[in-house]
Design a protein around this motif. Structure first.
Motif, mmCIF file in Angstrom:
data_model
loop_
_atom_site.group_PDB
_atom_site.id
_atom_site.type_symbol
_atom_site.label_atom_id
_atom_site.label_comp_id
_atom_site.label_asym_id
_atom_site.label_seq_id
_atom_site.Cartn_x
_atom_site.Cartn_y
_atom_site.Cartn_z
ATOM 1 N N MET A 1 2.063 10.244 -6.851
ATOM 2 C CA MET A 1 2.898 11.457 -6.903
ATOM 3 C C MET A 1 3.763 11.467 -8.159
ATOM 4 O O MET A 1 3.995 12.503 -8.752
ATOM 5 C CB MET A 1 3.763 11.541 -5.639
ATOM 6 C CG MET A 1 2.987 12.118 -4.459
ATOM 7 S SD MET A 1 4.028 12.653 -3.140
ATOM 8 C CE MET A 1 4.670 11.120 -2.518
ATOM 9 N N LEU A 2 4.228 10.275 -8.565
ATOM 10 C CA LEU A 2 5.020 10.198 -9.790
ATOM 11 C C LEU A 2 4.192 10.629 -10.994
ATOM 12 O O LEU A 2 4.678 11.322 -11.889
ATOM 13 C CB LEU A 2 5.534 8.770 -9.999
ATOM 14 C CG LEU A 2 6.821 8.428 -9.264
ATOM 15 C CD1 LEU A 2 7.169 6.952 -9.478
ATOM 16 C CD2 LEU A 2 7.981 9.298 -9.721
ATOM 17 N N LEU A 3 2.922 10.216 -10.993
ATOM 18 C CA LEU A 3 2.016 10.604 -12.073
ATOM 19 C C LEU A 3 1.854 12.130 -12.096
ATOM 20 O O LEU A 3 1.932 12.775 -13.150
ATOM 21 C CB LEU A 3 0.655 9.936 -11.865
ATOM 22 C CG LEU A 3 -0.336 10.112 -13.011
ATOM 23 C CD1 LEU A 3 0.113 9.333 -14.232
ATOM 24 C CD2 LEU A 3 -1.725 9.666 -12.583
ATOM 25 N N ALA A 4 1.661 12.695 -10.901
ATOM 26 C CA ALA A 4 1.521 14.156 -10.801
ATOM 27 C C ALA A 4 2.795 14.841 -11.284
ATOM 28 O O ALA A 4 2.754 15.861 -11.992
ATOM 29 C CB ALA A 4 1.213 14.547 -9.366
ATOM 30 N N LEU A 5 3.933 14.256 -10.913
ATOM 31 C CA LEU A 5 5.218 14.834 -11.307
ATOM 32 C C LEU A 5 5.394 14.777 -12.821
ATOM 33 O O LEU A 5 5.903 15.706 -13.447
ATOM 34 C CB LEU A 5 6.356 14.070 -10.616
ATOM 35 C CG LEU A 5 7.721 14.731 -10.697
ATOM 36 C CD1 LEU A 5 7.738 16.027 -9.916
ATOM 37 C CD2 LEU A 5 8.806 13.798 -10.172
ATOM 38 N N LEU A 6 4.912 13.692 -13.395
ATOM 39 C CA LEU A 6 5.000 13.522 -14.846
ATOM 40 C C LEU A 6 4.193 14.614 -15.558
ATOM 41 O O LEU A 6 4.650 15.230 -16.527
ATOM 42 C CB LEU A 6 4.454 12.133 -15.216
ATOM 43 C CG LEU A 6 4.880 11.587 -16.571
ATOM 44 C CD1 LEU A 6 6.354 11.208 -16.536
ATOM 45 C CD2 LEU A 6 4.037 10.362 -16.919
ATOM 46 N N ILE A 7 2.998 14.836 -15.052
ATOM 47 C CA ILE A 7 2.136 15.872 -15.652
ATOM 48 C C ILE A 7 2.774 17.246 -15.476
ATOM 49 O O ILE A 7 2.828 18.058 -16.399
ATOM 50 C CB ILE A 7 0.717 15.825 -15.028
ATOM 51 C CG1 ILE A 7 0.045 14.514 -15.423
ATOM 52 C CG2 ILE A 7 -0.124 17.005 -15.466
ATOM 53 C CD1 ILE A 7 -1.230 14.199 -14.673
ATOM 54 N N LEU A 8 3.315 17.476 -14.267
ATOM 55 C CA LEU A 8 3.983 18.751 -13.986
ATOM 56 C C LEU A 8 5.175 18.943 -14.921
ATOM 57 O O LEU A 8 5.387 20.029 -15.478
ATOM 58 C CB LEU A 8 4.452 18.771 -12.522
ATOM 59 C CG LEU A 8 4.959 20.105 -12.021
ATOM 60 C CD1 LEU A 8 3.805 21.060 -11.817
ATOM 61 C CD2 LEU A 8 5.699 19.933 -10.701
ATOM 62 N N MET B 1 0.809 -1.228 0.000
ATOM 63 C CA MET B 1 0.000 0.000 0.000
ATOM 64 C C MET B 1 0.842 1.278 0.000
ATOM 65 O O MET B 1 0.409 2.310 -0.471
ATOM 66 C CB MET B 1 -0.916 0.013 1.236
ATOM 67 C CG MET B 1 -2.187 -0.765 1.085
ATOM 68 S SD MET B 1 -3.139 -0.290 -0.360
ATOM 69 C CE MET B 1 -4.043 1.105 0.280
ATOM 70 N N LYS B 2 2.078 1.126 0.520
ATOM 71 C CA LYS B 2 2.913 2.327 0.597
ATOM 72 C C LYS B 2 3.316 2.841 -0.782
ATOM 73 O O LYS B 2 3.721 3.975 -0.943
ATOM 74 C CB LYS B 2 4.165 2.033 1.423
ATOM 75 C CG LYS B 2 3.940 2.113 2.904
ATOM 76 C CD LYS B 2 5.216 1.856 3.654
ATOM 77 C CE LYS B 2 4.972 1.840 5.158
ATOM 78 N NZ LYS B 2 6.148 1.417 5.886
ATOM 79 N N LYS B 3 3.205 1.931 -1.764
ATOM 80 C CA LYS B 3 3.615 2.324 -3.108
ATOM 81 C C LYS B 3 2.596 3.258 -3.767
ATOM 82 O O LYS B 3 2.940 4.024 -4.658
ATOM 83 C CB LYS B 3 3.790 1.074 -3.979
ATOM 84 C CG LYS B 3 5.076 0.335 -3.730
ATOM 85 C CD LYS B 3 5.160 -0.868 -4.630
ATOM 86 C CE LYS B 3 6.378 -1.706 -4.280
ATOM 87 N NZ LYS B 3 6.331 -3.012 -4.963
ATOM 88 N N THR B 4 1.322 3.137 -3.353
ATOM 89 C CA THR B 4 0.266 3.915 -4.018
ATOM 90 C C THR B 4 0.537 5.426 -4.003
ATOM 91 O O THR B 4 0.495 6.076 -5.055
ATOM 92 C CB THR B 4 -1.104 3.598 -3.381
ATOM 93 O OG1 THR B 4 -1.210 2.196 -3.288
ATOM 94 C CG2 THR B 4 -2.227 4.162 -4.228
ATOM 95 N N PRO B 5 0.812 6.023 -2.829
ATOM 96 C CA PRO B 5 1.071 7.472 -2.849
ATOM 97 C C PRO B 5 2.247 7.831 -3.744
ATOM 98 O O PRO B 5 2.210 8.850 -4.450
ATOM 99 C CB PRO B 5 1.390 7.800 -1.380
ATOM 100 C CG PRO B 5 0.981 6.627 -0.596
ATOM 101 C CD PRO B 5 0.906 5.456 -1.480
ATOM 102 N N ILE B 6 3.284 6.981 -3.733
ATOM 103 C CA ILE B 6 4.456 7.279 -4.560
ATOM 104 C C ILE B 6 4.082 7.244 -6.039
ATOM 105 O O ILE B 6 4.444 8.137 -6.824
ATOM 106 C CB ILE B 6 5.609 6.279 -4.264
ATOM 107 C CG1 ILE B 6 6.074 6.493 -2.822
ATOM 108 C CG2 ILE B 6 6.762 6.454 -5.237
ATOM 109 C CD1 ILE B 6 7.063 5.477 -2.321
ATOM 110 N N LEU B 7 3.288 6.203 -6.414
ATOM 111 C CA LEU B 7 2.858 6.098 -7.817
ATOM 112 C C LEU B 7 2.035 7.317 -8.223
ATOM 113 O O LEU B 7 2.229 7.895 -9.298
ATOM 114 C CB LEU B 7 2.019 4.834 -8.003
ATOM 115 C CG LEU B 7 2.791 3.551 -8.294
ATOM 116 C CD1 LEU B 7 1.856 2.367 -8.313
ATOM 117 C CD2 LEU B 7 3.540 3.658 -9.615
#
Lengths: 289, 440
Positions: free
Chosen positions: A9-16, A1-7
C-alpha cells in the motif's frame, strides 16, 4: 506477513503521490506565479491570477457552458444507464449478450475516436445525420452551429452512458431475488418493485455513479475540442477547454494552473454536495455492509 | 517474505546492470559513428533531412552525422518544442511554424543564423530567399528561421463557370461582390448544381490560424494593418470596412453560410472541391486537396479552377499572406555550426526543389522557383508570382494571443454578435493590452 500489505500500500501511495497528489500541489504553486513556457522570467504574483480570473468574462462563460454540458450529460447518462441496466437485468431476456456487447461497444473506443466519428456524423454538408434527416423530409440541419451544445452532449452521452449502465447493472444483480419474490407474493406491480426495491437498493451505487460521471464530464475535453473547439461564439467553451487554451495554446502556465485549481476545487465541492444530498448515511451504510 | 525481497533486489540489480551495459554500448557505438544531431520534425519534411544527412556524410566521411529525428504531427509540434526548450532538452534544430519564430526567439531559445555563419546569411540567405521570408523569419533585426516551403492566401474560383457566365476573375472588392452576388442567384446555383451559398470562407475560432492567415489580407487589401511603428493601428476605418465586407457576405448578401464561424480549417476547400460553391478563400496549399475532393486530374483542375490574390479594397491593393514552415536552430544546440550545415543542404536548392515539386508546396527560394517546370509545376509557377507582394502576419512574441483576437474579431462581426466597428475596436483594445503597445 502482516507487513506485506502495508508495504504494497505504501508503494501504491508513493505512486499516487507522484502522479496525482504532487501535480495538484504543483498546480496550486504555479497558480501563484506569472509563468509561461516561453517566458524568460518567472515572477511571484500571489493571488493576482485569481483576481484576474474573477474579472474574466470568458471564465464565467466557461462556467456557464460547463454547467450546461455537465448538467445535460449527467442527467442523460444516469437515466439512460439506469434504463439500459434495468432492461439488461430483465430475466430470460433473449439476446441479452448481444445487447450488452452492443451497449458496451462505444465505451471501448477512445474519446478522440468517438469525437471524430461524431464529427463525421454531424457534418452539415457531408454528414450521415443530415443524409438521414433529409431522407425523412426534414430540412438539413447545421448541427455543430445551431445545436452545438446538445450535439456535444449527445456525443458525450453516447460514449459515457455505458459506464452508468455497467455500474448500475452490476448493483442490480446484487439485489436478492427473494425481495422481488416476496413483493410479487404481496401483489406488487413491476413498477412498484422498481421504485420500492430496485431504486432504494441502488442508493449507494447511484451516488458513486453520479460523482464519477459528473467529475468525468467536468474534466472532459476531447469531445468538445474536436467537435466545436469551444464555439460557436464560445457556446461550448467548457472550463477544460478554456484551461487547455490558456495553458497549452498560449503557454500561460500560471493562468492555466489557476483554472486547474478552480476545476479541482469544483470537483471537491461537487463530491461533497452529492454526499450531502444522498446523506452521509449512504456512505456509512456501504461501509457497514 | 525475505525470499521475495531478496529476489526483487537481485532482479532490480540485474535489470539496472543490463540496461547500463546497453546504454554504454550504444553511446560508444554512436561516438564511433559520428556526431549526433537531434531534430524535431514533421512527417513530410523528415525524409529530406535524412537525405541531407546522407549527402553530408558522403561528402564528409571524417565528420559524420548521426541523425536522431523525432517526427510529430503539427498539433503536437509547438508544445513539444516549447516543453523541450523550456526543460533544457531542445533539439539541435526543429521545424517551426514561421509565425512562432518571434515567440521562440524572444524567449531566448533560438540562435540567430548570422551568429553561426554570417557569410552564408549575407551571400545565400539574404539573396536567394524572397525578401518576405528574410523579413518574416527575423526578429529584432536578426534572422532565426530558414523557410522550407511556403504558401499564399488567395481566392479560388470556378474558372469554367466564370467563363461561361462572362465574368472575369475579381481583382477588386466591388468585382468580388458582383461575382458572388451573381453566383448566389438561385437560377445560377441551380444551373451549376451548387449548394445554398455561392462563396465560402472560415470565420471562427474553430478554424483557428487559418482564419488569421486567410482573412488578414482583406485588412491589408484596404490599406489597413494590425501594427505599424510599434503601435496598434487595427482600429481604423479601413479595417472596419474589411470586416464589414466579410460580415456583409454572410448577413447582407446571404452568399456565405452563417455556419462559417463553425467551419473547420478545410471546410471551405471541401465545398469548393465538391462544387458546392463558386468561390472560396483559401491557401495555395489547398490545390492538391481540392483536386482530391473533386476527383480531378491535374489538367482538369487547371481547366476548371483559377485563383486570384485577395482583391483590392477602395483604399489598397491586391494582397496575400505568405506562410509556411521554417527550420530554426536552438541556443541549447551543442553543434550549431553542424546543424546549420545540415540545414543548408535540407533547404538548399536541390532538396528544396525535390521537396516542393513532390509535395506541391511553393519554394521560398527565388532560384528554385526559376527552376520549376512551367508545364508540370504550373500551379507553383503561377502562385509564386504573388510572393513579391506577399506579406507576413505580425512578427511579435505574443502572436498566438493576438491571432486569437483577430479570429474573435471576425467571428463576432460575422455572427452579428457585434457590429464591425465594435468588433474591431474591442480586438484593437485587447491586442494593445496583450502586447503593451499603445493604441492609435
Amino acid at each position: 506477513m502482516k507487513k506485506t500489505p502495508i508495504l504494497l500500500m505504501l508503494l501504491a501511495l508513493l505512486i499516487l503521490a507522484a502522479f496525482s497528489i504532487y501535480p495538484v500541489f504543483n498546480a496550486f504553486r504555479l497558480s501563484l506565479f506569472d509563468m509561461g513556457l516561453l517566458q524568460r522570467e518567472v515572477t511571484f504574483v500571489g493571488l493576482k491570477n485569481y483576481s484576474v480570473l474573477l474579472s474574466d468574462p470568458l471564465f464565467y462563460n466557461s462556467l456557464k457552458a460547463t454547467l450546461l454540458f455537465a448538467g445535460g450529460s449527467v442527467a442523460i447518462q444516469y437515466f439512460l444507464g439506469l434504463f439500459l441496466a434495468t432492461l439488461l437485468s430483465t430475466q430470460d431476456l433473449k439476446g441479452i449478450r448481444f445487447f450488452r456487447s452492443s451497449f458496451i461497444l462505444p465505451y471501448t473506443l477512445s474519446e478522440l475516436v468517438v469525437a471524430l466519428v461524431w464529427l463525421h456524423i454531424y457534418d452539415s454538408n457531408f454528414g450521415v445525420l443530415n443524409g438521414f434527416v433529409n431522407a425523412l423530409g426534414v430540412p438539413v440541419q447545421r448541427w455543430l452551429f445551431d445545436w452545438a451544445m446538445p450535439a456535444v452532449i449527445v456525443a458525450n452521452c453516447w460514449w459515457g452512458s455505458t459506464f452508468s449502465m455497467l455500474l448500475l447493472e452490476s448493483a442490480m444483480k446484487g439485489i436478492p431475488a427473494e425481495l422481488y419474490e416476496a413483493a410479487k407474493v404481496d401483489g406488487a406491480s413491476g413498477l412498484q418493485q422498481f421504485f420500492k426495491i430496485t431504486l432504494p437498493s441502488l442508493h449507494y451505487v447511484s451516488m458513486l455513479n453520479l460523482i464519477m460521471i459528473t467529475l468525468l464530464t467536468i474534466n472532459a475535453f476531447g469531445i468538445v475540442f474536436v467537435l466545436t473547439f469551444g464555439g460557436p461564439q464560445n457556446a461550448t467553451d467548457v472550463i477544460g477547454m478554456y484551461m487547455w487554451r490558456n495553458a497549452f495554446r498560449f503557454m500561460d502556465l500560471g493562468y492555466g494552473a489557476t483554472l486547474a485549481v478552480v476545476i479541482f476545487i469544483f470537483n471537491i465541492i461537487i463530491t461533497l454536495l452529492y454526499i450531502r444530498v444522498f446523506g452521509k448515511e449512504t456512505l456509512k451504510g456501504s461501509v457497514s455492509k | 517474505m525475505k525470499k521475495v525481497v531478496h529476489f526483487m533486489v537481485v532482479l532490480l540489480a540485474g535489470l539496472l546492470f543490463t540496461a547500463g551495459l546497453f546504454a554504454a554500448g550504444e553511446k560508444e557505438a554512436k561516438v564511433a559513428e559520428g556526431v549526433t544531431i537531434k531534430v524535431i520534425n514533421q512527417e513530410r519534411w523528415a525524409p529530406y533531412v535524412e537525405k541531407a544527412v546522407e549527402k553530408w556524410n558522403a561528402a564528409n566521411p571524417d565528420k559524420k552525422v548521426v541523425l536522431d529525428q523525432l517526427v510529430l504531427g503539427y498539433p503536437q509540434l509547438r508544445q513539444k518544442i516549447a516543453t523541450a526548450a523550456a526543460g533544457g532538452m531542445a533539439p539541435d534544430f526543429s521545424l517551426i511554424d514561421s509565425v512562432w519564430v518571434a515567440e521562440f526567439a524572444n524567449a531566448g531559445f533560438l540562435m540567430p543564423l548570422d551568429e553561426i555563419d554570417p557569410t552564408w546569411v549575407e551571400n545565400d540567405y539574404n539573396k536567394d530567399f524572397y525578401p518576405v521570408f528574410v523579413e518574416g523569419d527575423s526578429f529584432d533585426g536578426q534572422p532565426y528561421g530558414i523557410h522550407s516551403q511556403t504558401d499564399m492566401a488567395l481566392i479560388w474560383y470556378r474558372k469554367d463557370w466564370f467563363s461561361s457566365e462572362g465574368i472575369k476573375a475579381p481583382e477588386t472588392w466591388e468585382e468580388l461582390v458582383r461575382a458572388v452576388q451573381h453566383f448566389q442567384q438561385p437560377q445560377v446555383r441551380r444551373k451549376y448544381g451548387m449548394g445554398e451559398y455561392a462563396f465560402a470562407f472560415p470565420a471562427g475560432l474553430k478554424a483557428a490560424e487559418t482564419v488569421t492567415y486567410q482573412l488578414t489580407p482583406f485588412i491589408w487589401s484596404n490599406g489597413g494593418d494590425v501594427f505599424r511603428n510599434n503601435t496598434v493601428v487595427l482600429n481604423s476605418s479601413t479595417t472596419v470596412a474589411a470586416i464589414k465586407l466579410l460580415s456583409d457576405f454572410v448577413n447582407m448578401y446571404k452568399a456565405v453560410s452563417p455556419e462559417c464561424i463553425a467551419y473547420e480549417w478545410n471546410t471551405a476547400l471541401k465545398l469548393m472541391g465538391t462544387g458546392q460553391v463558386a468561390l472560396s478563400v483559401g491557401g495555395s496549399y489547398e490545390g492538391s486537396m481540392i483536386k482530391e475532393a473533386a476527383g480531378w486530374d491535374d489538367a482538369t483542375f487547371r481547366e476548371k479552377v483559377g485563383f486570384v490574390p485577395i482583391p483590392a479594397g477602395p483604399n489598397g491593393e491586391q494582397a496575400t499572406t505568405a506562410g509556411g514552415m521554417a527550420y530554426a536552430i536552438y541556443r541549447q544546440s551543442k553543434n550549431p555550426e553542424l546543424a546549420l550545415e545540415i540545414l543548408k543542404l535540407t533547404t538548399g536548392p536541390e532538396l528544396m526543389y525535390e521537396f516542393c515539386a513532390s509535395t506541391g508546396q511553393n519554394p521560398p527560394r527565388i532560384s528554385v522557383v526559376n527552376k520549376l517546370d512551367q508545364q508540370k509545376d504550373w500551379l507553383l509557377v503561377e502562385t509564386s508570382d504573388m510572393l513579391y507582394n506577399a506579406r507576413v502576419r505580425p512578427i511579435i512574441p505574443e502572436y498566438a494571443k493576438v491571432s486569437e483576437q483577430l479570429q474573435r474579431m471576425v467571428e463576432n462581426a460575422v455572427s452579428g454578435k457585434a457590429t464591425p466597428e465594435e468588433a474591431v475596436a474591442e480586438a484593437a483594445k485587447n491586442i494593445s493590452v496583450i502586447t503593451g503597445l499603445p493604441l492609435k
